[in-house]
Structures are given as C-alpha cells and as structure tokens.
Design a protein around this motif. Structure first.
Motif, PDB file in Angstrom:
ATOM      1  N   GLN A  62       0.821  -1.204   0.000  1.00 32.74           N
ATOM      2  CA  GLN A  62       0.000   0.000   0.000  1.00 32.74           C
ATOM      3  C   GLN A  62       0.858   1.260   0.000  1.00 32.74           C
ATOM      4  N   GLN A  63       2.141   1.115   0.261  1.00 32.62           N
ATOM      5  CA  GLN A  63       2.995   2.280   0.419  1.00 32.62           C
ATOM      6  C   GLN A  63       3.672   2.707  -0.875  1.00 32.62           C
ATOM      7  N   ARG A  64       3.408   2.004  -1.968  1.00 33.43           N
ATOM      8  CA  ARG A  64       4.092   2.335  -3.217  1.00 33.43           C
ATOM      9  C   ARG A  64       3.695   3.709  -3.740  1.00 33.43           C
ATOM     10  N   ALA A  65       2.523   4.208  -3.311  1.00 31.49           N
ATOM     11  CA  ALA A  65       2.101   5.536  -3.741  1.00 31.49           C
ATOM     12  C   ALA A  65       2.752   6.641  -2.917  1.00 31.49           C
ATOM     13  N   LEU A  66       3.465   6.274  -1.833  1.00 28.35           N
ATOM     14  CA  LEU A  66       4.071   7.265  -0.946  1.00 28.35           C
ATOM     15  C   LEU A  66       5.486   7.619  -1.395  1.00 28.35           C
TER      16      LEU A  66
ATOM     17  N   GLY B 133       3.387  -0.926 -11.594  1.00 28.75           N
ATOM     18  CA  GLY B 133       3.964  -1.385 -10.337  1.00 28.75           C
ATOM     19  C   GLY B 133       4.554  -0.305  -9.464  1.00 28.75           C
ATOM     20  N   GLY B 134       4.542   0.942  -9.919  1.00 24.32           N
ATOM     21  CA  GLY B 134       5.084   2.030  -9.110  1.00 24.32           C
ATOM     22  C   GLY B 134       6.157   2.794  -9.860  1.00 24.32           C
ATOM     23  N   TYR B 135       6.436   3.998  -9.376  1.00 28.93           N
ATOM     24  CA  TYR B 135       7.357   4.892 -10.057  1.00 28.93           C
ATOM     25  C   TYR B 135       8.770   4.331 -10.156  1.00 28.93           C
ATOM     26  N   ARG B 136       9.247   3.654  -9.101  1.00 24.91           N
ATOM     27  CA  ARG B 136      10.635   3.186  -9.143  1.00 24.91           C
ATOM     28  C   ARG B 136      10.835   2.117 -10.212  1.00 24.91           C
TER      29      ARG B 136
ATOM     30  N   ASP C  56      16.451   8.566 -28.842  1.00 25.41           N
ATOM     31  CA  ASP C  56      15.580   7.738 -28.002  1.00 25.41           C
ATOM     32  C   ASP C  56      16.150   7.628 -26.592  1.00 25.41           C
ATOM     33  N   ALA C  57      17.471   7.404 -26.518  1.00 24.82           N
ATOM     34  CA  ALA C  57      18.119   7.276 -25.214  1.00 24.82           C
ATOM     35  C   ALA C  57      17.920   8.544 -24.392  1.00 24.82           C
ATOM     36  N   LEU C  58      18.095   9.706 -25.024  1.00 24.96           N
ATOM     37  CA  LEU C  58      17.937  10.977 -24.317  1.00 24.96           C
ATOM     38  C   LEU C  58      16.510  11.148 -23.820  1.00 24.96           C
ATOM     39  N   ASP C  59      15.545  10.761 -24.629  1.00 28.02           N
ATOM     40  CA  ASP C  59      14.140  10.867 -24.220  1.00 28.02           C
ATOM     41  C   ASP C  59      13.856   9.980 -23.015  1.00 28.02           C
ATOM     42  N   TYR C  60      14.336   8.742 -23.041  1.00 26.93           N
ATOM     43  CA  TYR C  60      14.087   7.813 -21.932  1.00 26.93           C
ATOM     44  C   TYR C  60      14.719   8.312 -20.632  1.00 26.93           C
ATOM     45  N   VAL C  61      15.977   8.733 -20.695  1.00 29.66           N
ATOM     46  CA  VAL C  61      16.666   9.119 -19.459  1.00 29.66           C
ATOM     47  C   VAL C  61      16.116  10.445 -18.924  1.00 29.66           C
ATOM     48  N   THR C  62      15.646  11.314 -19.790  1.00 27.52           N
ATOM     49  CA  THR C  62      15.034  12.565 -19.324  1.00 27.52           C
ATOM     50  C   THR C  62      13.745  12.275 -18.569  1.00 27.52           C
ATOM     51  N   GLN C  63      12.951  11.331 -19.081  1.00 26.98           N
ATOM     52  CA  GLN C  63      11.732  10.920 -18.364  1.00 26.98           C
ATOM     53  C   GLN C  63      12.092  10.329 -16.996  1.00 26.98           C
ATOM     54  N   ALA C  64      13.135   9.521 -16.965  1.00 27.22           N
ATOM     55  CA  ALA C  64      13.554   8.894 -15.703  1.00 27.22           C
ATOM     56  C   ALA C  64      13.958   9.950 -14.677  1.00 27.22           C
ATOM     57  N   LEU C  65      14.735  10.921 -15.112  1.00 26.81           N
ATOM     58  CA  LEU C  65      15.178  11.976 -14.195  1.00 26.81           C
ATOM     59  C   LEU C  65      13.998  12.770 -13.650  1.00 26.81           C
ATOM     60  N   ASP C  66      13.038  13.057 -14.501  1.00 26.54           N
ATOM     61  CA  ASP C  66      11.862  13.803 -14.057  1.00 26.54           C
ATOM     62  C   ASP C  66      11.124  13.033 -12.955  1.00 26.54           C
ATOM     63  N   LEU C  67      10.962  11.726 -13.133  1.00 25.79           N
ATOM     64  CA  LEU C  67      10.282  10.908 -12.127  1.00 25.79           C
ATOM     65  C   LEU C  67      11.061  10.859 -10.818  1.00 25.79           C
ATOM     66  N   THR C  68      12.373  10.684 -10.893  1.00 23.28           N
ATOM     67  CA  THR C  68      13.162  10.590  -9.662  1.00 23.28           C
ATOM     68  C   THR C  68      13.101  11.894  -8.878  1.00 23.28           C
ATOM     69  N   ARG C  69      13.139  13.014  -9.564  1.00 19.87           N
ATOM     70  CA  ARG C  69      13.138  14.303  -8.876  1.00 19.87           C
ATOM     71  C   ARG C  69      11.775  14.628  -8.273  1.00 19.87           C
ATOM     72  N   ARG C  70      10.730  14.153  -8.911  1.00 24.78           N
ATOM     73  CA  ARG C  70       9.377  14.400  -8.377  1.00 24.78           C
ATOM     74  C   ARG C  70       9.056  13.523  -7.183  1.00 24.78           C
ATOM     75  N   HIS C  71       9.683  12.337  -7.108  1.00 23.23           N
ATOM     76  CA  HIS C  71       9.298  11.379  -6.075  1.00 23.23           C
ATOM     77  C   HIS C  71      10.405  11.081  -5.073  1.00 23.23           C
ATOM     78  N   GLY C  72      11.520  11.795  -5.161  1.00 24.49           N
ATOM     79  CA  GLY C  72      12.546  11.694  -4.126  1.00 24.49           C
ATOM     80  C   GLY C  72      13.347  10.412  -4.126  1.00 24.49           C
ATOM     81  N   TYR C  73      13.543   9.801  -5.310  1.00 24.55           N
ATOM     82  CA  TYR C  73      14.323   8.569  -5.386  1.00 24.55           C
ATOM     83  C   TYR C  73      15.791   8.934  -5.612  1.00 24.55           C
ATOM     84  N   THR C  74      16.487   9.264  -4.534  1.00 18.94           N
ATOM     85  CA  THR C  74      17.848   9.786  -4.626  1.00 18.94           C
ATOM     86  C   THR C  74      18.791   8.824  -5.337  1.00 18.94           C
ATOM     87  N   THR C  75      18.712   7.544  -4.971  1.00 19.15           N
ATOM     88  CA  THR C  75      19.618   6.554  -5.570  1.00 19.15           C
ATOM     89  C   THR C  75      19.416   6.474  -7.075  1.00 19.15           C
ATOM     90  N   TRP C  76      18.162   6.404  -7.511  1.00 21.65           N
ATOM     91  CA  TRP C  76      17.896   6.302  -8.938  1.00 21.65           C
ATOM     92  C   TRP C  76      18.159   7.613  -9.657  1.00 21.65           C
TER      93      TRP C  76
END
Length: 260
Positions: free
Chosen positions: A11-15, A194-197, A218-238
């Motif tokens: 239940q905590q995957r949304a947190l 399954g969740g943002y991570r 394509d690579a630049l598009d994928y990694v830019t999306q990844a960075l946006d998600l990590t910064r919005r959800h606080g996934y420091t490691t990723w």
C-alpha cells in the motif's frame, strides 16, 4: 489503524520514500511499546526499504540486520527469507555487489530448502544483479535466465518484468543490444503499473540499450523521463543513476557529432 497501514508495504508504493520511513518509524514505536516483535520485524523491513530508496544504505542495513535477527529468534522462516532478500537488495541498490552476494546465496539456499518458489525467484534476481555488478555477466545471465523461466511458468508477471529488465542490461554487456531492447521494452510495459521506481528502472535501462544501438535521441528521451520521475518522487539513488546515464548519453552525442 496507522500501525496496520504502515505495515502493509504494497500500500505504500504511492508514498514518497521519506513518508514510508516516517510512517513506519511511528509504527515501530507502537510495536516496541506493545512488545510486538513480529510486527516490529515488518516495520524494520519497511523503514529499511524507504531508506534504501533515498540512498541511505548504511542506515537501511542496520534495520535489516535487526529484522533478520528477530526473524531468526522467532523461528519465522518467511521473515528470514524476506530479511535476507532485503539485505541483498539494499547492497545491490547501494551498488555494493560483493556484499550482496552472500545474502543472495543464503536466501537461495533457504528458499530451496523451504520449497518457496517465490523466495527462489527473488534470490535468483538478486544473485543475477549482484553477479552483473561484480562483472560476472555470464553468471548473471544464467541466474536471470533460470529465474525468468520460473517466473513465466508461475505466471508471476512482476518478477518476469524484473528479470527481463536485468537480463536486458546484461545482454547489453554481452553485446546483444537488440535482444536487450526487446526484453526491456516488454519489462517496462509489464511493470508500468507497479510504481514509479519500476518505471524509472525501466527507463534508465531503455536508455542504455538504445545508446548501445546508437539510437541516441531515443536514449535521451528515456533518461530525461527517468530523471523527471526521480526528482518528483525523491528517489535519490535512482536520480544518481539517471544522471550518470544522462552524462553517458550526452558524451555519446558529442562523440557522434565529432565523427559526422
């Protein structure tokens, strides 16, 4: 109600990661006041997972070793399996792969003895990732291929997706980027809900495979999306991994530009 909610990891995957730590720290305090070691065991594991996602590997390991100690003392075989897997996962996430290996190997042995197919699958995943991180691509490929077959046979789409993600990255190292991209695309579709991570993991690996194929836009598009998600959800490691991949993509683009 707070305690019951805090102990339900799915239940905590949304947190956000820090919210997971704070909620389960509150739950752990309740467990300790009640003397409920079985519930405290779960809370320690949840706190560790939240810490792992924010790059606090050392703090996560402290909680996981308490979780393992409690599980062993209580004779909780499932808790022992979970703690061993979480310890392997914490070290893998912290990119301390040699330290992850003995926990993954021990979990695999315990899971096979207990005839826990879920435990075996997760242990093979951790084993494959740890082998990859220590430069043993062939050993990683063997563990991940075995686990993938087991997940497909069991209809376990979550683990199938995770095996495909990791196997895809190994195939890039084994100079088979076409097959790698096929596995990673399939995995990303499976894990999207399954969740943002999971999505961040898939996007970073899609970037790596696309970069290996020379598909740099394509690579630049994928990694830019990844960075946006990590910064919005606080996934420091990723975020750190995505930034490293972004740097690699930009360097590849500079090299390609000089060659044309």
């Amino acid at each position: 109600m707070t305690l019951a909610f805090a102990l339900k990891w799915h239940q905590q995957r949304a947190l956000a990661s820090q919210e997971i730590v704070e909620l389960n720290t509150l739950a752990l305090g309740v467990c300790e006041r009640l003397g409920d070691e079985a519930a405290a065991l779960i809370a320690h594991g949840n706190i560790a997972n939240g810490m792992r996602l924010t790059g606090r590997t050392e703090q996560a390991v402290v909680h996981l070793k308490v979780e393992l100690e409690l599980a062993t003392r209580l004779g909780d075989a499932f808790g022992e399996l979970r703690a061993l897997g979480n310890l392997a996962n914490a070290y893998v996430t912290g990119q301390r792969f040699e330290e992850a290996l003995p926990y993954a190997e021990r979990q695999l042995a315990v899971a096979r003895e207990a005839e826990s197919q879920v435990g075996v699958r997760f242990a093979l995943l951790m084993l494959g990732m740890a082998h990859q991180g220590t430069g043993r691509a062939l050993e990683a490929s063997r563990a991940l291929t075995e686990g993938l077959a087991m997940a497909q046979e069991a209809g376990d789409t979550t683990h199938e997706g995770l095996f495909r993600l990791s196997l895809g990255e190994v195939l890039v190292e084994l100079d088979d980027p076409e097959r790698a991209l096929e596995h990673i695309r399939a995995a990303t579709a499976m894990l999207y809900a399954g969740g943002y991570r999971f999505r961040v993991n898939g996007l970073v690996k899609l970037s790596k495979a696309s970069r290996a194929l020379g598909k740099l836009d394509d690579a630049l598009d994928y990694v830019t999306q990844a960075l946006d998600l990590t910064r919005r959800h606080g996934y420091t490691t990723w975020e750190q991994r995505a930034e490293a991949e972004l740097a690699a993509v930009r360097e590849a683009m500079r090299t390609a530009s000089r060659e044309t």
